[in-house]
Design an enzyme around this catalytic site. Structure first.
Site, short mmCIF file in Angstrom:
data_model
loop_
_atom_site.label_atom_id
_atom_site.label_comp_id
_atom_site.label_asym_id
_atom_site.label_seq_id
_atom_site.Cartn_x
_atom_site.Cartn_y
_atom_site.Cartn_z
N ARG A 76 28.49 50.45 33.14
CA ARG A 76 29.19 48.92 32.82
C ARG A 76 28.52 48.46 31.89
NH1 ARG A 76 32.13 46.18 37.75
NH2 ARG A 76 33.50 46.13 35.96
N ASP B 235 27.84 37.92 35.85
CA ASP B 235 27.29 38.58 35.61
C ASP B 235 26.13 38.91 33.93
OD1 ASP B 235 30.35 38.85 36.67
OD2 ASP B 235 29.72 41.30 36.65
N ASN C 143 31.52 35.86 33.86
CA ASN C 143 32.22 36.13 35.04
C ASN C 143 33.17 36.56 35.37
OD1 ASN C 143 31.11 36.14 37.94
ND2 ASN C 143 33.10 35.18 38.25
N LYS C 144 33.59 36.93 36.66
CA LYS C 144 35.55 38.26 37.33
C LYS C 144 35.88 37.07 35.91
CE LYS C 144 35.44 40.87 38.85
NZ LYS C 144 35.62 41.89 37.51
N GLN D 40 39.03 41.53 44.94
CA GLN D 40 37.26 41.11 45.97
C GLN D 40 37.26 40.01 46.26
OE1 GLN D 40 38.18 41.95 41.84
NE2 GLN D 40 36.67 42.65 41.44
N ALA E 117 26.72 42.20 39.87
CA ALA E 117 26.10 42.14 38.70
C ALA E 117 24.50 42.65 39.74
CB ALA E 117 25.33 40.89 37.98
#
Lengths: 344, 344
Positions: free
Chosen positions: B90, B236, B246-247, B195, B53
């Site tokens: 995004r 994020d 978040n992820k 990631q 982010a």
């Protein structure tokens, strides 16, 4: 199970060879391998050509029977050594211990080599048949938990490939599907070895059962959104108090299921229960090679100097388990110790 | 951050080009790409050449500044359209909205094109510098939570690569390491895009910070064994009530942390907080292409007719978050709305 339209078991005896589906090649390639001696059998378990506790159990039974058939004298000490040899291949699956003991006990009752050899083969075949029958029954009983339209989350592969046939968690799925229920299976891909994406998805695909693969990370998301009705996994060993060892990540799903009021079930034959093991903390957890995390399909995903840890199983405490679906009924974890006496 | 012994930022302006590290090639290859117009900038965000982010925010700021520098008249409607164009790349990362608004507001104060262009570049550079400073401060403040010998679990990459420099969760790790604390980072590999295994491990490896990669499935196992002291992730977007997007998988870790009495922290700059968003249920969750699950590094892992679902983020409810580490202090989730007034 149905593969390319034909019925198959995961492991069977064909003359003197043991046949099994090479699960390391799926879903890309369907190939039957022949195992000719105890070294090949052990390697098939260690390298995960065959995996899944009940399937490993049946392979152990056939492996011991084959090894005895190749002896030239009926020496029980030697047969005991062979049993230990197979036992050492993988530490967590209890069905292996159970299967080896079952076949060994039949052999030990016989006086001479030919009788031992005949008893061993007969015991291995009976073990496999009983395993199939147990899974079929698990499917029938577990099906009562599945409503029409249900979304079922499963982790790893507790399918026909993990057993001799039908599966445990997937036996429930199969029976619900055969009965015409409109079910959807969310399949955790199950890193590091991806048995969900590779094996469970393949089995379901072969029988046209509706399924969607998700990253292991997404299971909680769908539970939180209320999209999952029930979680069902298999087990590699269940302690007498109901704690269950299963594929790494199972514990995560069970905790998430509890946090979201989704019932979490284990489906497993009684051969997976280790009645002499008081609780999960005594179950040995295999740590496998870090390369399973660092390398995917031959390609390294991580930096060259990074290291990994790779526990193959985790323990789900009994408190998170709504019920254990066995061939003798669906039990609360605290009730399974009653099965030890054979009175249920 | 230090890469091959040299200091780098994740994104910077070099004459008329925007430069960034191509994160889709790591850890195998370290390559700087140059972006020459708004189409290339948008593609770099969509294709995840740059992700995280705060990093997306800085890229948006530079992207808008570069696009304005290429205009031949100072039309605010056209600049507003460019802003919307970048905004659409995004949906979840709030820093992008924040950065675009920050730069746009500076432009809108100016009367003619040359002044707008000068203000835009200055605003983008200032945004990046402030972002670096915020992360440095997050590291310093968060370091107070880290004892010597601590084992820290992190998910995805909340590192220098996800920001302009230092990182958020990894800023805390960096400062603890620079201060000589003997820490170990357990790195969730973070499927589907890995990631953790690819980016976090690479950053830590570049600075010789001790780490171990684990499958996402294994995080619960290590928490249950008592081996994890603290969990820190990035975010994020954080809603005003403290719920954090978040992820995908972050929610799973937070629930597991709570079940095992491990404190779970979010580290994020204030630019990640969307004060106009009441709660997590209003945060848009991007669903990315199923190929990210079905195909790893170009190779299909699943059966050809299997489908996947691929939500990129999840929401961790505030109740699971012990604290949010910002550049202005460490706050309980319920306290962050105080930051909206700028009085803290």
């Amino acid at each position: 199970m149905i593969i390319n339209g034909q019925p198959y078991r995961t492991v069977w005896m064909d003359d003197e060879a043991i046949k099994t589906i090479d699960q390391t090649l799926l879903p890309g390639r369907f190939e039957i391998v022949s195992l000719h001696d105890h070294h090949e059998v052990a390697r098939s378990i260690e390298s995960m050509i065959i995996r899944g506790a009940p399937a490993i159990g049946a392979m152990g039974a056939y492996g011991l029977a084959q090894a005895v058939s190749q002896l030239d004298r009926g020496d029980l000490d030697e047969i005991e050594s062979l049993k230990q040899f197979f036992h050492a291949t993988r530490p967590t699956a209890y069905d292996l211990t159970h299967a080896l003991n079952t076949v060994f006990d039949k052999i030990a009752r016989e006086a001479d080599l030919p009788a031992m050899q005949q008893a061993a083969i007969k015991a291995a075949e009976a073990y496999a048949d009983q395993s199939v029958e147990a899974c079929r029954k698990i499917g029938e009983l577990g099906n009562q938990l599945i409503r029409d339209g249900a979304v079922i989350l499963t982790h790893c592969n507790a399918g026909a490939l993990a057993t001799v046939d039908y599966g445990t968690a997937l036996a429930v799925v199969r029976v619900a599907h055969y009965e015409g229920k409109n079910i959807t299976v969310y399949v955790d891909e199950t890193r590091p070895r991806l048995q969900g994406a590779k094996l469970t998805a393949w089995e379901l695909s072969q029988e046209s059962i509706k399924h969607l693969i998700i990253a292991d990370n997404a299971a909680g998301y769908y539970m939180q959104k209320g999209e999952i009705d029930i979680v069902i996994t298999g087990a590699d060993r269940i302690a007498a108090n109901g704690d269950a060892a299963n594929k790494i990540g199972t514990y995560e799903k069970a905790v998430l299921a509890r946090a979201n009021d989704v019932p979490f079930y284990i489906a497993a034959p009684i051969s997976t229960i280790d009645f002499r093991c008081d609780s999960g903390e005594h179950i040995p957890i295999e740590e496998r090679d870090e390369s399973e995390v660092l390398i995917i399909d031959g390609k390294r995903i991580a930096p060259m100097d990074s290291r990994a840890r790779n526990p193959a199983f985790d323990i789900t405490p009994a408190e998170y388990i709504e019920g254990i679906i066995t061939e003798k009924g669906i039990f609360k974890p605290a009730e399974i110790k009653l099965l030890a006496s054979g009175n249920v």
